[in-house]
Design a protein around this motif. Structure first.
Motif, mmCIF file in Angstrom:
data_model
loop_
_atom_site.group_PDB
_atom_site.id
_atom_site.type_symbol
_atom_site.label_atom_id
_atom_site.label_comp_id
_atom_site.label_asym_id
_atom_site.label_seq_id
_atom_site.Cartn_x
_atom_site.Cartn_y
_atom_site.Cartn_z
ATOM 1 N N SER A 199 3.392 7.887 5.036
ATOM 2 C CA SER A 199 3.990 9.210 5.038
ATOM 3 C C SER A 199 3.902 9.840 6.430
ATOM 4 O O SER A 199 2.835 9.835 7.052
ATOM 5 N N GLY A 200 5.032 10.339 6.921
ATOM 6 C CA GLY A 200 5.078 10.980 8.236
ATOM 7 C C GLY A 200 5.067 9.990 9.387
ATOM 8 O O GLY A 200 5.046 10.372 10.558
ATOM 9 N N PHE A 201 5.070 8.692 9.086
ATOM 10 C CA PHE A 201 5.026 7.631 10.098
ATOM 11 C C PHE A 201 3.865 7.856 11.069
ATOM 12 O O PHE A 201 3.979 7.723 12.277
ATOM 13 N N ILE A 202 2.745 8.262 10.491
ATOM 14 C CA ILE A 202 1.519 8.339 11.286
ATOM 15 C C ILE A 202 0.512 7.400 10.643
ATOM 16 O O ILE A 202 0.697 6.974 9.512
ATOM 17 N N LYS A 203 -0.528 7.102 11.403
ATOM 18 C CA LYS A 203 -1.516 6.153 10.907
ATOM 19 C C LYS A 203 -1.989 6.538 9.501
ATOM 20 O O LYS A 203 -2.354 7.677 9.253
ATOM 21 N N SER A 204 -1.962 5.543 8.638
ATOM 22 C CA SER A 204 -2.256 5.787 7.233
ATOM 23 C C SER A 204 -3.729 6.125 7.009
ATOM 24 O O SER A 204 -4.605 5.608 7.711
ATOM 25 N N THR A 205 -3.978 6.963 5.987
ATOM 26 C CA THR A 205 -5.373 7.231 5.640
ATOM 27 C C THR A 205 -5.966 6.064 4.844
ATOM 28 O O THR A 205 -7.172 5.984 4.666
ATOM 29 N N CYS A 249 -3.915 -3.324 17.249
ATOM 30 C CA CYS A 249 -3.769 -1.873 17.467
ATOM 31 C C CYS A 249 -3.146 -1.254 16.232
ATOM 32 O O CYS A 249 -2.790 -1.966 15.294
ATOM 33 N N SER A 250 -3.012 0.057 16.244
ATOM 34 C CA SER A 250 -2.210 0.705 15.212
ATOM 35 C C SER A 250 -0.777 0.664 15.748
ATOM 36 O O SER A 250 -0.405 1.444 16.630
ATOM 37 N N GLN A 251 0.007 -0.274 15.244
ATOM 38 C CA GLN A 251 1.328 -0.517 15.848
ATOM 39 C C GLN A 251 2.236 0.704 15.795
ATOM 40 O O GLN A 251 2.977 0.966 16.743
ATOM 41 N N ILE A 252 2.181 1.449 14.696
ATOM 42 C CA ILE A 252 3.095 2.591 14.629
ATOM 43 C C ILE A 252 2.702 3.667 15.640
ATOM 44 O O ILE A 252 3.559 4.349 16.181
ATOM 45 N N GLU A 253 1.419 3.781 15.932
ATOM 46 C CA GLU A 253 1.009 4.747 16.974
ATOM 47 C C GLU A 253 1.502 4.289 18.335
ATOM 48 O O GLU A 253 1.952 5.086 19.152
ATOM 49 N N VAL A 254 1.430 2.986 18.587
ATOM 50 C CA VAL A 254 1.875 2.462 19.875
ATOM 51 C C VAL A 254 3.393 2.613 20.008
ATOM 52 O O VAL A 254 3.904 3.121 21.008
ATOM 53 N N VAL A 261 0.849 -1.199 0.000
ATOM 54 C CA VAL A 261 0.000 0.000 0.000
ATOM 55 C C VAL A 261 0.885 1.250 0.000
ATOM 56 O O VAL A 261 0.673 2.194 -0.779
ATOM 57 N N HIS A 262 1.928 1.238 0.838
ATOM 58 C CA HIS A 262 2.755 2.447 0.943
ATOM 59 C C HIS A 262 3.716 2.590 -0.235
ATOM 60 O O HIS A 262 4.079 3.713 -0.594
ATOM 61 N N LEU A 263 4.066 1.468 -0.850
ATOM 62 C CA LEU A 263 4.840 1.554 -2.092
ATOM 63 C C LEU A 263 3.967 2.196 -3.183
ATOM 64 O O LEU A 263 4.430 3.047 -3.947
ATOM 65 N N ALA A 264 2.702 1.786 -3.231
ATOM 66 C CA ALA A 264 1.786 2.349 -4.239
ATOM 67 C C ALA A 264 1.714 3.868 -4.080
ATOM 68 O O ALA A 264 1.782 4.616 -5.064
ATOM 69 N N ILE A 265 1.601 4.315 -2.835
ATOM 70 C CA ILE A 265 1.489 5.769 -2.590
ATOM 71 C C ILE A 265 2.791 6.472 -2.991
ATOM 72 O O ILE A 265 2.782 7.536 -3.613
ATOM 73 N N LYS A 266 3.926 5.851 -2.649
ATOM 74 C CA LYS A 266 5.235 6.420 -3.009
ATOM 75 C C LYS A 266 5.352 6.561 -4.533
ATOM 76 O O LYS A 266 5.759 7.595 -5.035
ATOM 77 N N LEU A 267 4.986 5.505 -5.249
ATOM 78 C CA LEU A 267 5.118 5.534 -6.709
ATOM 79 C C LEU A 267 4.151 6.546 -7.317
ATOM 80 O O LEU A 267 4.509 7.265 -8.260
ATOM 81 N N LYS A 300 19.140 6.799 12.622
ATOM 82 C CA LYS A 300 19.730 7.877 11.810
ATOM 83 C C LYS A 300 20.040 7.377 10.401
ATOM 84 O O LYS A 300 19.874 8.101 9.420
ATOM 85 N N ILE A 301 20.479 6.109 10.317
ATOM 86 C CA ILE A 301 20.782 5.547 8.986
ATOM 87 C C ILE A 301 19.510 5.510 8.135
ATOM 88 O O ILE A 301 19.512 5.877 6.965
ATOM 89 N N LEU A 302 18.426 5.088 8.755
ATOM 90 C CA LEU A 302 17.149 5.020 8.027
ATOM 91 C C LEU A 302 16.692 6.421 7.616
ATOM 92 O O LEU A 302 16.237 6.639 6.485
ATOM 93 N N GLU A 303 16.833 7.355 8.560
ATOM 94 C CA GLU A 303 16.405 8.731 8.271
ATOM 95 C C GLU A 303 17.195 9.307 7.104
ATOM 96 O O GLU A 303 16.630 9.913 6.192
ATOM 97 N N ASN A 304 18.523 9.094 7.144
ATOM 98 C CA ASN A 304 19.372 9.638 6.073
ATOM 99 C C ASN A 304 18.988 9.085 4.718
ATOM 100 O O ASN A 304 19.025 9.788 3.707
#
Ligand code: UDP
Length: 507
Positions: free
Chosen positions: A278-284, A372-377, A45-51, A468-472
Motif C-alpha cells: 500500500s502506497g508503494f512504500i516499504k511494507s510493514t 535492498c528494499s527495491q521499491i525504496e531504491v 503477502v500484498h494480495l493477502a492484505i488487499k483481500l 498512467k495505465i497502471l495508476e488508472n
C-alpha cells in the motif's frame, strides 16, 4: 411447562452448524499458501492484505524455510519475529499467520540444491499442506471457505476438493505467460513445443496472442529436455488449473486486453494488478530474505537520474562469465551504479565472483550490496535505469517508478517479459542478444544508450505513459479495482450456493 418457541437444543444445533459451515453472514475465510520463492511470496503477502481490506479473513501460510530466513533478516525488529503480519493485524485486518514444512530441513541450501528443492515441492509438500489445512479447517472460526494457492503448486484442486473449499489460483506473472502454458497442447500439435533453435516461424494460433517468436516463449517451453522436475511441476500445475474456480492475476487488463479476454472464455480470470505494498512504500510485513542495505545517503549524493540500478531478483543464478562481462562493461562506462549481488547470485559456493580490484576501480560511482528494499531504491530520484533479469515484480515496480529497463533475461518467464518490455511496450532495451552471449562492449554501449539523457528519453517518456495505465487501473472504477469487486461478488455467490447445497444435503 410450556416448550420454548426455539428449544435450547435446536438453538445450539443451529449455532454449531452456522459456525461449522460457510454462511452468507460470515466473512469469506481463505487459506492463502504462498509458493516458497520470494518473487511469489511478495505479491502473495500484498494480495493477502488487499483481500483482508476487502473484508476477507486470511490465514497466510509460509513455508518454515521462508519464515526462518525472513524473520532472521528482520531480526532487528523483534515485534515481527514470529508473526510477520503482526503490524497489519494491529491496524485492524484479520490476517492470521502460520507455517508449514516444505519437506526439507530449514537449513537445507535450496539455492545450491534446486533440483532436490523442486522434487520436494512436487512429491512431499502436499502431505504437509493437507495436514495443516485439515487442522485449520477444523479449528477456524469463521469457517474456511476457500483455498488460495499459487498456480505453480501441483495439489490445490485435490486439497480444495477434499476439504470442500473453493479453489482460487494466484498467478504472479503476465497473462501472456499463463496463456502459453495453458495452451501447451496447441504448441505440441504445431511442433513449437521444445523446439529450441529448430523453429524460426512465429506462433500465431494461441487465442488472444497476436504472434510470438519461439525464442520469446518461457524457457521451459523452449528447452528440448522436458523430463526435468520443473517440467513435471508445470505439466501437473496446468492440469490442476483446469478445475480452479477462479484465477487472480497480477497483471492489468489494459496491458494485455486480448490475451485476458481470450482466457476468460476458458477460466474465470481476473486481472487485479499491480499488486504492491500500500502506497508503494516499504511494507510493514517483512519480506526480505537477506538484510537490506540502506543506500539512501549514497543515492542522495548522486545527480538526478544518473544511477543505474542492477539486480537479478531473488532466485536465478547468473553464469560467472556473463557476470564478468557485465562488470567489465561497467568499467568501460562512467555511469554511476547500485548493484545488488546476492551472496548466491553465481552460486552459494562462489560468494565473491567479481573481478579482482573491481570495487576499488569503481569507488565513488559504484555501490555493491547484497540486498535492498527495491521499491525504496527504484523510487529514489537518482535512479535513471534498471538493468534487470525481467522478473515480473521487478518489471511492474520499474514501470510504477517510471524507470526504463535494460533487459537481461535468464530463465522461465523472463524471456517473455522481455518481449513485452522491449518489443511491445518499448519501455526498455536489450542488454545484448537475449539468447546469446553478452560482451563487455555491447554491455557498455547499451548502458550508455539507456542512461544518456538524449538517447534514453524515448524510453523514459514511454514508461511514464505506461505508469498512467497502471495508476488508472488502481483508481476508483479502475479495471483492477472493478475486477477485484467482481471476483469478491462471484466468490460470495459461489460460497452461498455451496452453503445452500450443504443445507439441502442435511449437513
Ligand atoms: N527485491 C528486493 N530487493 C532486492 C532485489 C529484489 O526487495 O535487492 C524484490 C523486488 O522488489 C521484487 C522481488 O524481490 O519484488 C523479485 O521478484 P521478481 O519477480 O522481479 O524476480 P524473481 O526474484 O522472482 O526472479
Amino acid at each position: 411447562m410450556r416448550e420454548r418457541p426455539f428449544p435450547l437444543s435446536s438453538i445450539i444445533k443451529n449455532f454449531t452448524e452456522s459456525m461449522a459451515f460457510p454462511n452468507p453472514q460470515h466473512p469469506p475465510h481463505a487459506i492463502l499458501i504462498a509458493y516458497p520463492t520470494l518473487g511469489h511470496v511478495i505479491p502473495s503477502v500484498h494480495l493477502a492484505i488487499k483481500l483482508a481490506s476487502c473484508g476477507f479473513v486470511i490465514t497466510f501460510v509460509n513455508t518454515q524455510s521462508i519464515h526462518h530466513q525472513t524473520s532472521k533478516a528482520a531480526s532487528n525488529s523483534s515485534h515481527h519475529k514470529d508473526d510477520l503480519f503482526a503490524a497489519v493485524r494491529d491496524s485492524g485486518l484479520d490476517i492470521r499467520y502460520t507455517t508449514v514444512s516444505d519437506g526439507l530441513p530449514v537449513a537445507f541450501d535450496r539455492s545450491l540444491h534446486h533440483e532436490e528443492f523442486m522434487q520436494s515441492l512436487l512429491h512431499v509438500f502436499s502431505a504437509h499442506v493437507e495436514e495443516l489445512v485439515a487442522k485449520i479447517v477444523k479449528e477456524s472460526v469463521p469457517p474456511v471457505t476457500c483455498l488460495i494457492a499459487d498456480t505453480f503448486f501441483v495439489w490445490p484442486s485435490m486439497i480444495a476438493k477434499k476439504f470442500d473449499l473453493l479453489h482460487v489460483s494466484f498467478w504472479t506473472e503476465p497473462a501472456l505467460v499463463f496463456s502459453l502454458y495453458y495452451h501447451m497442447d496447441l504448441l505440441r500439435k504445431n511442433g513449437h513445443f521444445a523446439c529450441q533453435d529448430t523453429r524460426k516461424d512465429s506462433v500465431d494460433y494461441i487465442p488472444g496472442v497476436k504472434a510470438i517468436h519461439p525464442k520469446d516463449m518461457m524457457s521451459y517451453l523452449q528447452e528440448k529436455d522436458i523430463s526435468t522436475v520443473c517440467h513435471q511441476i508445470i505439466f501437473k500445475a496446468f492440469k490442476e488449473i483446469r478445475s480452479a474456480d477462479f484465477v487472480l492475476c497480477n497483471s492489468i487488463q489494459e496491458l494485455e486486453p486480448h490475451t485476458i479476454s481470450a482466457l476468460q472464455a476458458h477460466v474465470p480470470f481476473f486481472a487485479v494488478g499491480p499488486i504492491f505494498p500500500s502506497g508503494f512504500i516499504k511494507s510493514t510485513v517483512p519480506t526480505s530474505l537477506w538484510l537490506e542495505s540502506d543506500c539512501t545517503q549514497w543515492l542522495d549524493s548522486k545527480p538526478h537520474a544518473s544511477v543505474l540500478y542492477i539486480s537479478f531478483g531473488s532466485t536465478v543464478h547468473v553464469a560467472k562469465s556473463d557476470l564478468l562481462e557485465i562488470a567489465n562493461g561497467l568499467l568501460l562506462t562512467h555511469v554511476n551504479f547500485l548493484w545488488v549481488l546476492r551472496p548466491d547470485v553465481v552460486s552459494s559456493e562462489d560468494q565473491h565472483p567479481l573481478p579482482d580490484g573491481f570495487e576499488e576501480a569503481v569507488r565513488g560511482r559504484g555501490m555493491i550490496i547484497p540486498w535492498c528494499s527495491q521499491i525504496e531504491v527504484l523510487t529514489h530520484p537518482a535512479i535513471g535505469g534498471f538493468l534487470s533479469h525481467c522478473g515480473w515484480n521487478s518489471t511492474l515496480e520499474s514501470i510504477w517508478s517510471e524507470v526504463p529497463l535494460l533487459c537481461f533475461p535468464l530463465l522461465t518467464d523472463q524471456f517473455t517479459n522481455r518481449k513485452l518490455v522491449v518489443d511491445d511496450w518499448r519501455i526498455g532495451i536489450n542488454l545484448g542478444d537475449p539468447c546469446g552471449m553478452i560482451s563487455k562492449e555491447e554491455v557498455s554501449k547499451n548502458i550508455n544508450r539507456l542512461m544518456d539523457e538524449k538517447s534514453g528519453a524515448e524510453f523514459k517518456s514511454a514508461v511514464r505513459e505506461m505508469k498512467k495505465i497502471l495508476e488508472n487501473a488502481l483508481m476508483t472504477n479502475g479495471s483492477s479495482v472493478k475486477n477485484m469487486e467482481y471476483f469478491v461478488r462471484d466468490l460470495k455467490t459461489k460460497i452461498f450456493a455451496s452453503h445452500a447445497k450443504n443445507m439441502c444435503n442435511g449437513h
